[in-house]
Write a protein that holds these residues in place. Sequence first.
Motif, PDB file in Angstrom:
ATOM      1  N   LEU B  31       0.835  -1.220   0.000  1.00  0.00           N
ATOM      2  CA  LEU B  31       0.000   0.000   0.000  1.00  0.00           C
ATOM      3  C   LEU B  31       0.864   1.263   0.000  1.00  0.00           C
ATOM      4  O   LEU B  31       0.713   2.135  -0.866  1.00  0.00           O
ATOM      5  N   ILE B  32       1.783   1.339   0.955  1.00  0.00           N
ATOM      6  CA  ILE B  32       2.641   2.526   1.017  1.00  0.00           C
ATOM      7  C   ILE B  32       3.540   2.571  -0.220  1.00  0.00           C
ATOM      8  O   ILE B  32       3.762   3.626  -0.812  1.00  0.00           O
ATOM      9  N   GLY B  33       4.022   1.396  -0.613  1.00  0.00           N
ATOM     10  CA  GLY B  33       4.872   1.328  -1.801  1.00  0.00           C
ATOM     11  C   GLY B  33       4.148   1.797  -3.053  1.00  0.00           C
ATOM     12  O   GLY B  33       4.743   2.415  -3.931  1.00  0.00           O
ATOM     13  N   THR B  34       2.849   1.509  -3.149  1.00  0.00           N
ATOM     14  CA  THR B  34       2.081   1.934  -4.317  1.00  0.00           C
ATOM     15  C   THR B  34       1.932   3.453  -4.354  1.00  0.00           C
ATOM     16  O   THR B  34       2.066   4.073  -5.407  1.00  0.00           O
ATOM     17  N   ILE B  35       1.692   4.042  -3.177  1.00  0.00           N
ATOM     18  CA  ILE B  35       1.547   5.504  -3.132  1.00  0.00           C
ATOM     19  C   ILE B  35       2.873   6.176  -3.505  1.00  0.00           C
ATOM     20  O   ILE B  35       2.934   7.016  -4.404  1.00  0.00           O
ATOM     21  N   PHE B  36       3.961   5.737  -2.837  1.00  0.00           N
ATOM     22  CA  PHE B  36       5.281   6.289  -3.188  1.00  0.00           C
ATOM     23  C   PHE B  36       5.623   5.982  -4.643  1.00  0.00           C
ATOM     24  O   PHE B  36       6.159   6.828  -5.360  1.00  0.00           O
ATOM     25  N   GLY B  37       5.315   4.764  -5.044  1.00  0.00           N
ATOM     26  CA  GLY B  37       5.659   4.335  -6.403  1.00  0.00           C
ATOM     27  C   GLY B  37       4.967   5.187  -7.450  1.00  0.00           C
ATOM     28  O   GLY B  37       5.562   5.531  -8.469  1.00  0.00           O
ATOM     29  N   LEU B  38       3.700   5.529  -7.194  1.00  0.00           N
ATOM     30  CA  LEU B  38       2.967   6.380  -8.137  1.00  0.00           C
ATOM     31  C   LEU B  38       3.643   7.740  -8.257  1.00  0.00           C
ATOM     32  O   LEU B  38       3.880   8.245  -9.352  1.00  0.00           O
ATOM     33  N   LEU B  39       3.985   8.310  -7.091  1.00  0.00           N
ATOM     34  CA  LEU B  39       4.622   9.639  -7.112  1.00  0.00           C
ATOM     35  C   LEU B  39       5.972   9.572  -7.820  1.00  0.00           C
ATOM     36  O   LEU B  39       6.302  10.429  -8.639  1.00  0.00           O
ATOM     37  N   ILE B  40       6.751   8.539  -7.508  1.00  0.00           N
ATOM     38  CA  ILE B  40       8.070   8.415  -8.130  1.00  0.00           C
ATOM     39  C   ILE B  40       7.927   8.158  -9.628  1.00  0.00           C
ATOM     40  O   ILE B  40       8.639   8.732 -10.447  1.00  0.00           O
ATOM     41  N   GLY B  41       6.962   7.304  -9.978  1.00  0.00           N
ATOM     42  CA  GLY B  41       6.734   6.989 -11.394  1.00  0.00           C
ATOM     43  C   GLY B  41       6.351   8.231 -12.184  1.00  0.00           C
ATOM     44  O   GLY B  41       6.858   8.470 -13.278  1.00  0.00           O
TER      45      GLY B  41
END
Lengths: 240, 218
Positions: B31-41
């Motif tokens: 969950l946290i990885g998806t939020i960070f991942g979206l921003l980083i992506g």
Amino acid sequence: MIKVQNLKKSFGALEVLKDINVEIKQQEVVCVIGPSGSGKSTFLRCLNLLESITDGKVYIKGIDITDKKTDINQLRTDVGMVFQQFNLFPHKTVLENIMLSPMKVRKWNKQKAADKAHELLAKVGLSEKAGVYPGSLSGGQKQRVAIARALAMEPEIMLFDEPTSALDPEMVGEVLEVMKQLAKEGMTMIVVTHEMGFAREVGDRVIFMDEGFVVEEDEPKKLFEAPSHERTKAFLSKIL
Amino acid sequence: MNFRFDLLMDYAPFFLKGTLYTIGFSLAGILIGTIFGLLIGLGKLSPYKIVRLPLDWYVTFFRGTPFFVQILLIYFGVVPLILGDSNAIFAGVLGLSLNAAAYIAEIFRAGIQSIEKGQMEASRSLGMNYYESMRYVILPQAVKRMIPPLGNEFIVLIKESSILAIIAAPELMYWGRAMQGQYYRVWEPYLAVALIYLVLTLTVSTVLNYIERRWATE
């Protein structure tokens, strides 16, 4: 309505538009023709800044769109565009495709957007397709939905980028019919096309482009029957 | 070799607790990885090099070094720096999230770039700005394509979370090692642990297959 002065556009070292000067009046229908690679699509895409402008000025309704301070999103609501590849949103129904932008940009409520969408679908003859996804439509139907979607923003100018080039021959007519109707209603239109019949019948003016220049522009009858430039003659002899 | 089920029964409450921790760690990570991942992506698609460059380094570091090393750095280095003292739960969630974010950023970037250019152009030509276009046109289409790789990442994360045993986070693998230490038995704890991991990963992949099939028919 539209004024283009010394417009230049380069992609890296390749200069696609070399020095374009064109003026388009309100309610005028202008067809842009020319061989592929002549820069006609790029010219059209510069008019709503889908391509950045390298040099020169473009005024739409008196507003300089090359000015950094111009709100480009605001401008685009007044300039509708129809693409060769339709570019409908595949995850939304036909109705939702048309409603999306009026709701998000114009802040219309759902009811108002839906009413407008139904009205436009009736206009392009696709009322019964409101609830389906674009994937199940034919090419001609897709393009008519795309026209309705652009009209939903109530633009004052419509740009058409080879709207019938990706269609099977038997579907070209239905799209041109909608465009003719639009022209009759007084829409200002710029149409990049290979449909010389349409240009001759509906166009107020035809612009012939080659190698990044406007070579010749005139009433369709004159340009098709008595072109004054060699390059225009050569092009027309190949396609007519 | 006699298999001591009675010892396993003794340890069952610990394995249950460990399993819940493993599920918790993995869920928090994804969950946290998806939020960070979206921003980083999204950041990696930025036209500005100054935004892209640090994000590129981030992704390169977390994808290019073992999670084992990362979790030791985070547990013994980063977390004490933030909290003053270390904490296995916090370090575990942080480590898994940061690691997952790097992989998920690439999933997002690839998903967004797989959507035809014309979709963005059509959306912009209708007057929607970049963020509205992303939100209503590009991302809904991209997310559909990202479900299979995101599911894979979740499965990887469930397995990677076993490395948290090294920092004594009380997840499944930790209890497996504890049982081995207590009874000097190998087969009972590790086969049980392996079986539980298998049940977890198979459950996730079954659910994902179901979602994929449902979306495919829409």
